[in-house]
Design an enzyme around this catalytic site. Structure first.
Site, mmCIF file in Angstrom:
data_model
loop_
_atom_site.group_PDB
_atom_site.id
_atom_site.type_symbol
_atom_site.label_atom_id
_atom_site.label_comp_id
_atom_site.label_asym_id
_atom_site.label_seq_id
_atom_site.Cartn_x
_atom_site.Cartn_y
_atom_site.Cartn_z
ATOM 1 C CB SER A 550 83.733 -36.741 -76.261
ATOM 2 O OG SER A 550 84.668 -38.217 -75.983
ATOM 3 C CG ASP A 637 84.864 -40.091 -68.570
ATOM 4 O OD1 ASP A 637 84.918 -41.157 -69.995
ATOM 5 O OD2 ASP A 637 84.539 -39.467 -69.671
ATOM 6 C CG HIS A 670 82.707 -40.612 -72.194
ATOM 7 N ND1 HIS A 670 84.024 -40.031 -72.487
ATOM 8 C CD2 HIS A 670 82.208 -40.968 -73.494
ATOM 9 C CE1 HIS A 670 83.682 -39.482 -72.807
ATOM 10 N NE2 HIS A 670 82.913 -39.586 -74.163
#
Length: 697
Positions: A550, A637, A670
């Site tokens: 991320s 995501d 995600h």
């Protein structure tokens, strides 16, 4: 061997502040385009082909992970009302099962549950495996039982996009009610169980509106309780542990504002503002009753960089403040949990989380001590306003997750359970320590190390190293145990965490020095940690891999450009590598909220120019010998869109990078794939790739 996927270059430019940037791979953003989907499938096929030689190692690693986990297991029951609530897992099942059993009056000692042994009087509330049937992805966004224990609320997500459908079941009849609310951010029951409070999101995926749904009425008739129009702020809500107030929280990365609704009256009453929002001031509150008076314990950073804890009258929250824990530089106060007779304060000192018991009459804080030099500990599973025990969870890099109950009368710490690790795991065979790297500006950056002792002390000889980093949002990478990590350690790998600026490990200044126009410190700190490990003889550039996900994936992309020769491989999970493109577009999910973290390049030319110096996609260099790179992403995501790593990989290949792979999960979000066996296989895939890069495959 499958041919390397080469994305077509198509003319596309963006111009801001007089700067025009050519972006030939922006067409990959069209998620529903058959051509884009075909390209992603080709990337997956290519990755499969390029990693086919690791299939045996992947299976070995998966079996190692699986073999260390007690697949049929139960959590420690937590008492709420007249019931013990717990979850359990069964061998061969992907998802957990949420259960409860009746509690005897005044019995606060949790029953000892044996894996595989039927629990007397068990009631299954929700079986995730049943819920997931027929779906490639399943995630539970909310789970709540009404205070009278007669109704269940749960909210599944079957796509990975973090939009949840609230459902309700009558636990007396077993019937699922018609009250189904789609496209929510989750919700919870009101204390009387007659209604549900839930949030919805705007087009940019920002939670912006709070609703009240009365059971048995059409969703179209739901009452809007609150709306936050400012695109920089998200909205959330909860009920105090005392069950007295509904708290409505509005927040950005740097500013917050909270409202109260007294539930002794109507929940639809006008919310009471606690403190008006002031740019740069964050605060949060808890309710307590002290000396018969309703008080709010408010944690804030107004003229208190590392936060201060104060108490105010609930009837006059903007009135006189009594300082409970004063601001102390270097002691970052993290949170406060209020109970009937005491409060629990979480704070950070010397890079580690701490827990303290706060005495209401005296404001004295007694820290709960632990023996290991590196550890993490936090309160967990304490739903009741009044209980004789405080439930704690403790772990370290070498100690599996451990649950204690602290007797609040005797201060005795009662061990309830430690995560079982099968296969003869002995924590005495492993060690952990903290070292320090010197950054270019003279800042000392902590590095945590964990290793297996039989391979020697780090620095005795050159060893393979897996260096992990994050460094954003004041999020700290604290010591924690990992079953999957043992497969690395047992092969001689040293696992290291670079606690770079932008995280919160060393207090609020640590965060401030790694965000906005200081963001490059995050990347140079990571490189300094890598160079320290090389210079001190712990490893070499040929024997070190880097990993981040991320915002940590942005770190990986930046590091690949800054110091490509320092690593044998770089793993970037759901990487935020096209940051400037995303932050320039306020129509994308969560972009405006992110301006407090990264700056606003859309309106500020200095921020634009600064971000353009480090965002990975814009700074890929032609002709540079990049190390092997594996990018992991998911098509659904909503936080870091799949297009970012897809464009980055295409640009890296165009620049001449020889060994770049993209793996895109086609039914996930995600957090990656859902289901524990799927997650273990995905981690085995990543570990096999890293071990191969380290020459250990």
């Amino acid at each position: 061997m499958t041919n390397t996927p080469i994305a077509a270059r198509r003319s596309h430019t963006r111009t801001h502040h007089g700067d025009t940037f050519a972006d030939p791979y922006e067409w990959l953003r069209e998620k529903d385009s058959p051509e884009v989907l075909a390209h992603l499938e080709a990337e997956n096929s290519y990755t499969d082909a390029r990693t086919a030689h690791l299939e045996g190692l992947r299976e070995t690693l998966f079996e190692e992970i699986k073999g260390r986990v007690q697949e049929t297991d139960l959590s420690v029951p937590s008492r709420r009302g007249d019931w013990w609530y717990y979850s359990r897992s069964e061998e061969g099942s992907q998802y957990g099962i949420q259960c409860r059993a009746a509690a005897a009056p005044d019995d606060w000692t949790p029953p000892v549950l044996e894996p595989g042994v039927a629990v007397p009087g068990e009631e299954i509330l929700l079986d995730g495996n049943v819920e997931a049937e027929g779906h490639e992805f399943f995630s539970l966004g909310a789970f709540d039982v009404s205070d009278d224990a007669t109704k269940l609320l749960w909210a599944p997500d079957y796509e990975g996009d973090e939009l949840y459908t609230i459902k309700v079941r009558d636990l007396v009849s077993g019937m699922t009610l018609e009250d189904e609310i789609p496209n929510t951010g989750g919700g919870f029951f009101t204390p009387d169980g007659s209604a549900i409070v839930y949030t919805t999101r705007d087009d940019a995926w920002r939670p912006d509106t709070l609703w009240l749904h009365r059971l048995g009425t059409p969703v179209a008739d739901d009452v809007k309780l609150f709306h936050e129009p400012d695109e920089r702020f998200w909205l959330g809500a909860g009920i105090t542990r005392s069950r007295r107030y509904l708290v409505i929280g509005i927040g950005s990365s740097i500013t917050s504002e909270e409202y109260l609704v007294d539930l002794q009256g109507e929940i639809t009453a006008e919310p009471q503002l606690v403190w008006p929002r002031t740019e740069g001031v964050e605060y949060s509150l808890e309710h307590a009753v002290v000396g018969g008076e309703d008080r709010l314990y408010i944690l804030h950073n107004q003229d208190a960089l590392d936060f201060e804890l104060v108490s105010v009258a609930a009837s006059d929250p903007q009135g006189p403040r009594r300082v409970v824990m004063p601001h102390e530089p270097g002691r970052r106060i993290l949170d406060v949990d209020c109970f009937r007779d005491h409060a629990v304060v979480g704070f950070r000192r010397e890079g580690l989380e701490r827990i303290g018991l706060l005495d209401y009459p005296t404001d004295a804080v007694e820290e709960i001590g632990f023996d290991e030099p590196l550890f993490s500990a936090w309160p967990s599973g304490n739903p009741e306003w009044h209980a004789p025990y405080l439930r704690l969870t403790y772990t370290s890099f070498v100690t599996p997750s451990t649950v204690y109950d602290l007797d609040l009368t005797t201060q005795e710490r009662v061990l309830r359970k430690q995560q079982p690790v099968l296969g003869g795991y002995d924590p005495a065979e492993y060690d952990q320590e903290r070292r320090w790297a010197l950054a270019a500006d003279g800042t000392n950056v902590p590095i945590s190390l964990v290793w297996k002792k039989s391979f020697g002390v780090p620095g005795d000889d050159v060893r393979p190293v897996h260096l992990y980093g994050y460094g954003s949002y004041e999020h700290s990478i604290d010591p924690g145990f990992s079953v999957a990590r043992l497969s690395e350690l047992d092969r001689g790998v040293i696992f290291a965490v670079a606690h770079v600026r932008g995280g919160g490990e060393m207090g609020r200044n640590w965060y401030e020095d790694g965000k906005l126009l200081n963001k490059r410190n995050t990347f140079t700190d990571f490189v300094a940690c890598a160079e320290h490990l090389i210079a001190s003889g712990v490893t070499s550039a040929e024997r070190m891999v880097a990993e981040g996900g991320s915002a940590g994936g942005l770190l990986m992309g930046a590091v690949a450009n800054l110091a490509p020769s320092r690593f044998a491989g770089i793993l970037a999970s759901v990487p935020f590598v096209d940051a400037l493109t995303s932050i320039l577009d306020p129509s994308l999910p969560l972009t405006v909220i992110e301006w407090d973290e990264w700056g606003d390049p859309l309106h500020n030319p200095d921020v634009y120019a600064y971000m353009k110096t480090y965002t990975p996609y814009e700074n890929v260099q032609d002709g540079v010998a990049y190390p092997p790179i594996l990018a992991m992403t998911s098509i659904n995501d909503t936080r870091v869109l799949y297009v970012e790593p897809a464009k980055w990989v295409a640009r890296l290949r165009e620049a001449g990078a020889q060994d770049v792979l993209l793996k895109c999960e086609m039914a996930a979000g995600h957090g990656g794939v859902s289901g524990r066996y799927n997650a273990w296989r995905e981690r085995a895939f990543e570990l096999a790739w890293m071990l191969d890069a380290l020459g250990l495959a």
